[in-house]
Structure formats: structure tokens, C-alpha cells
Design a protein around this motif. Structure first.
Motif, PDB file in Angstrom:
ATOM      1  N   LEU A   7       0.838  -1.206   0.000  1.00 11.72           N
ATOM      2  CA  LEU A   7       0.000   0.000   0.000  1.00 11.72           C
ATOM      3  C   LEU A   7       0.873   1.256   0.000  1.00 11.72           C
ATOM      4  O   LEU A   7       0.638   2.175  -0.783  1.00 11.72           O
ATOM      5  CB  LEU A   7      -0.927   0.008   1.220  1.00 11.72           C
ATOM      6  CG  LEU A   7      -1.774   1.275   1.397  1.00 11.72           C
ATOM      7  CD1 LEU A   7      -2.794   1.422   0.268  1.00 11.72           C
ATOM      8  CD2 LEU A   7      -2.471   1.269   2.759  1.00 11.72           C
ATOM      9  N   PHE A   8       1.883   1.284   0.854  1.00 15.91           N
ATOM     10  CA  PHE A   8       2.712   2.480   0.989  1.00 15.91           C
ATOM     11  C   PHE A   8       3.662   2.684  -0.184  1.00 15.91           C
ATOM     12  O   PHE A   8       4.261   3.751  -0.307  1.00 15.91           O
ATOM     13  CB  PHE A   8       3.500   2.436   2.294  1.00 15.91           C
ATOM     14  CG  PHE A   8       2.647   2.630   3.528  1.00 15.91           C
ATOM     15  CD1 PHE A   8       1.352   3.086   3.465  1.00 15.91           C
ATOM     16  CD2 PHE A   8       3.166   2.340   4.777  1.00 15.91           C
ATOM     17  CE1 PHE A   8       0.571   3.261   4.600  1.00 15.91           C
ATOM     18  CE2 PHE A   8       2.414   2.513   5.930  1.00 15.91           C
ATOM     19  CZ  PHE A   8       1.103   2.971   5.842  1.00 15.91           C
ATOM     20  N   THR A   9       3.798   1.682  -1.046  1.00 16.88           N
ATOM     21  CA  THR A   9       4.645   1.811  -2.237  1.00 16.88           C
ATOM     22  C   THR A   9       3.829   1.743  -3.531  1.00 16.88           C
ATOM     23  O   THR A   9       4.379   1.553  -4.608  1.00 16.88           O
ATOM     24  CB  THR A   9       5.743   0.729  -2.249  1.00 16.88           C
ATOM     25  OG1 THR A   9       5.135  -0.568  -2.168  1.00 16.88           O
ATOM     26  CG2 THR A   9       6.714   0.919  -1.086  1.00 16.88           C
ATOM     27  N   ASN A  10       2.506   1.881  -3.414  1.00 17.28           N
ATOM     28  CA  ASN A  10       1.579   1.909  -4.556  1.00 17.28           C
ATOM     29  C   ASN A  10       1.612   0.625  -5.381  1.00 17.28           C
ATOM     30  O   ASN A  10       1.474   0.647  -6.595  1.00 17.28           O
ATOM     31  CB  ASN A  10       1.872   3.116  -5.463  1.00 17.28           C
ATOM     32  CG  ASN A  10       1.800   4.431  -4.716  1.00 17.28           C
ATOM     33  OD1 ASN A  10       1.114   4.538  -3.697  1.00 17.28           O
ATOM     34  ND2 ASN A  10       2.508   5.427  -5.199  1.00 17.28           N
ATOM     35  N   MET A  52      -5.160  -5.378  -6.232  1.00 17.74           N
ATOM     36  CA  MET A  52      -6.587  -5.312  -5.909  1.00 17.74           C
ATOM     37  C   MET A  52      -7.252  -6.684  -5.859  1.00 17.74           C
ATOM     38  O   MET A  52      -8.238  -6.863  -5.172  1.00 17.74           O
ATOM     39  CB  MET A  52      -7.318  -4.427  -6.921  1.00 17.74           C
ATOM     40  CG  MET A  52      -6.973  -2.971  -6.794  1.00 17.74           C
ATOM     41  SD  MET A  52      -8.000  -1.918  -7.825  1.00 17.74           S
ATOM     42  CE  MET A  52      -7.381  -2.310  -9.448  1.00 17.74           C
ATOM     43  N   ASP A  53      -6.708  -7.655  -6.581  1.00 15.12           N
ATOM     44  CA  ASP A  53      -7.362  -8.958  -6.660  1.00 15.12           C
ATOM     45  C   ASP A  53      -6.991  -9.901  -5.515  1.00 15.12           C
ATOM     46  O   ASP A  53      -7.509 -11.008  -5.420  1.00 15.12           O
ATOM     47  CB  ASP A  53      -7.051  -9.627  -7.997  1.00 15.12           C
ATOM     48  CG  ASP A  53      -5.558  -9.845  -8.217  1.00 15.12           C
ATOM     49  OD1 ASP A  53      -4.753  -9.315  -7.414  1.00 15.12           O
ATOM     50  OD2 ASP A  53      -5.210 -10.538  -9.173  1.00 15.12           O
ATOM     51  N   HIS A  96      -6.297   2.727  -4.706  1.00 14.32           N
ATOM     52  CA  HIS A  96      -6.086   4.023  -5.350  1.00 14.32           C
ATOM     53  C   HIS A  96      -5.443   5.053  -4.419  1.00 14.32           C
ATOM     54  O   HIS A  96      -4.960   6.085  -4.875  1.00 14.32           O
ATOM     55  CB  HIS A  96      -7.436   4.573  -5.826  1.00 14.32           C
ATOM     56  CG  HIS A  96      -8.333   4.979  -4.686  1.00 14.32           C
ATOM     57  ND1 HIS A  96      -9.020   4.046  -3.934  1.00 14.32           N
ATOM     58  CD2 HIS A  96      -8.611   6.185  -4.162  1.00 14.32           C
ATOM     59  CE1 HIS A  96      -9.708   4.682  -2.985  1.00 14.32           C
ATOM     60  NE2 HIS A  96      -9.479   5.974  -3.105  1.00 14.32           N
ATOM     61  N   LEU A  97      -5.418   4.778  -3.114  1.00 12.39           N
ATOM     62  CA  LEU A  97      -4.886   5.740  -2.157  1.00 12.39           C
ATOM     63  C   LEU A  97      -3.384   5.931  -2.346  1.00 12.39           C
ATOM     64  O   LEU A  97      -2.662   4.992  -2.664  1.00 12.39           O
ATOM     65  CB  LEU A  97      -5.158   5.267  -0.724  1.00 12.39           C
ATOM     66  CG  LEU A  97      -6.617   5.148  -0.312  1.00 12.39           C
ATOM     67  CD1 LEU A  97      -6.725   4.582   1.103  1.00 12.39           C
ATOM     68  CD2 LEU A  97      -7.310   6.508  -0.398  1.00 12.39           C
TER      69      LEU A  97
END
Length: 194
Positions: free
Chosen positions: A52-55, A59-60, A70-71
Motif C-alpha cells: 500500500l505504501f509503495t503503490n 486489488m485482486d 487508489h490511495l
């Protein structure tokens, strides 16, 4: 302790660079915000927080991930359940952790917003109901001591929870976080360094 560094990276932390940061618009670091995170909610371990913190959150892999992939968020540090520290953002930079929030600055006698500009964010792997581990409190106290030495404007009175700065949006670190025990650990480390 040989944990002191001069470039905003704590020597005891594993470094994982996050793109979700930028330069601080002001030359001030005077607030520490404590957070709690578990991904998926209520589950610990795994690499989802780092993703999450590295984008890079897939999603699956879980239905909840589709809601948050998307955050563009980060914290300066994450403290895992076993006390491992992961640093995502140099403490001299602005991490994107506080969101819409405000804080009463007793020194300035005013409400302040845009808290990311002058705050540090530490995530604890956890949730509102599961007690945090002793290893986490010990690591948190150690890194907090390092931060207070590095940033003289930061002291124990300028540590708060995400719930305190965004009470209508956030609940973390939650009622499971033992503030008294944390401050005891911090005081002990402080005394040991004198």
C-alpha cells in the motif's frame, strides 16, 4: 545506542522507499502521530502494508484492497507485531499520513491544520481491539527517543493518536493502545540514555 543517523533514516529500521512523500514546506518537526493499520483489516503479517505504501497493492488479492488501492498514502515508519521497524520516508520529508485533521498546539495557542507539514507518522501493525505487543512498545519507545533527540521541538507532550486529530474519521491507534505503558517505556529509555 548507535541508532543515530544524520540523514533522517533510523539505523535500526529496514528501508523501503515510498513515493508518497515530498518536501516539507516549513522547517519544523514538532508533532508525532501514532496510527494503527492491518491489511486486510484484522489480519497481521504479510506484505500488504508495504505494498500500500509503495503503490503496489494488488486489488485482486482481497476484496478490501479494491477499495483502497487508489490511495496514495505513507507513514515515516511501520512497527510490525514482532517489533521490526520499516521506514518508508526520510523523517526530514513530509509523509502523507494525517489526512484531513487538526490539532491544538498549546505552545502556539492555536488550532493547526495541514499536519503532515510538521508531523511524523508512525504506523503500528494492529487494530482497535487487539492488544499491541511488548516488542512494538519497546521499538516505538526507542524510535520516539531517537526522534526527540533529532527534533528538539518534539517532546512527550506532542505525541498524539490519529483518532485525536481526526475524531470523526479515525479511531486509531484505538482503545487497545496502552498509552501509560508506552510512556513508561519511553521514560525508561530516556533515563537510560542520560
Amino acid at each position: 545506542m548507535n541508532d543515530q543517523t544524520h540523514d533522517g533514516w533510523w539505523g535500526r529500521a529496514r528501508r523501503v522507499d515510498s513515493p508518497n512523500c515530498d518536501a516539507r514546506p516549513i522547517d519544523e518537526v514538532s508533532l508525532l502521530v501514532l496510527h494503527a493499520i492491518s491489511l486486510p483489516p484484522g489480519q497481521f503479517s504479510g506484505d500488504a502494508i508495504e505494498a500500500l505504501f509503495t503503490n503496489q497493492l494488488a486489488m485482486d488479492q482481497h476484496p478490501f484492497f479494491a477499495e483502497i488501492a487508489h490511495l496514495r498514502v505513507s507513514a515515516h515508519l511501520l512497527i510490525r507485531r514482532d517489533g521490526e521497524c520499516v521506514q518508508f520516508v526520510n523523517t526530514d520529508q513530509r509523509a502523507w499520513h494525517a489526512g484531513r485533521s487538526c490539532w491544538w498546539d498549546g505552545r502556539a495557542m492555536q488550532w493547526r491544520q495541514t499536519l503532515n507539514d510538521f508531523s511524523l507518522g508512525i504506523e503500528l501493525e494492529g487494530d482497535d481491539i487487539t492488544p499491541f505487543t511488548k516488542a512494538q512498545y519497546h521499538a516505538l519507545a526507542e524510535v520516539t527517543q531517537w526522534l526527540m533527540v533529532r527534533y528538539p521541538a518534539l517532546d512527550a507532550s506532542r505525541i498524539t493518536g490519529h483518532a485525536h486529530i481526526a475524531p470523526l474519521r479515525k479511531t486509531d491507534p484505538g482503545p487497545a493502545f496502552d498509552w501509560a505503558y508506552f510512556y513508561q517505556r519511553l521514560a525508561k529509555i530516556h533515563l537510560d540514555t542520560l
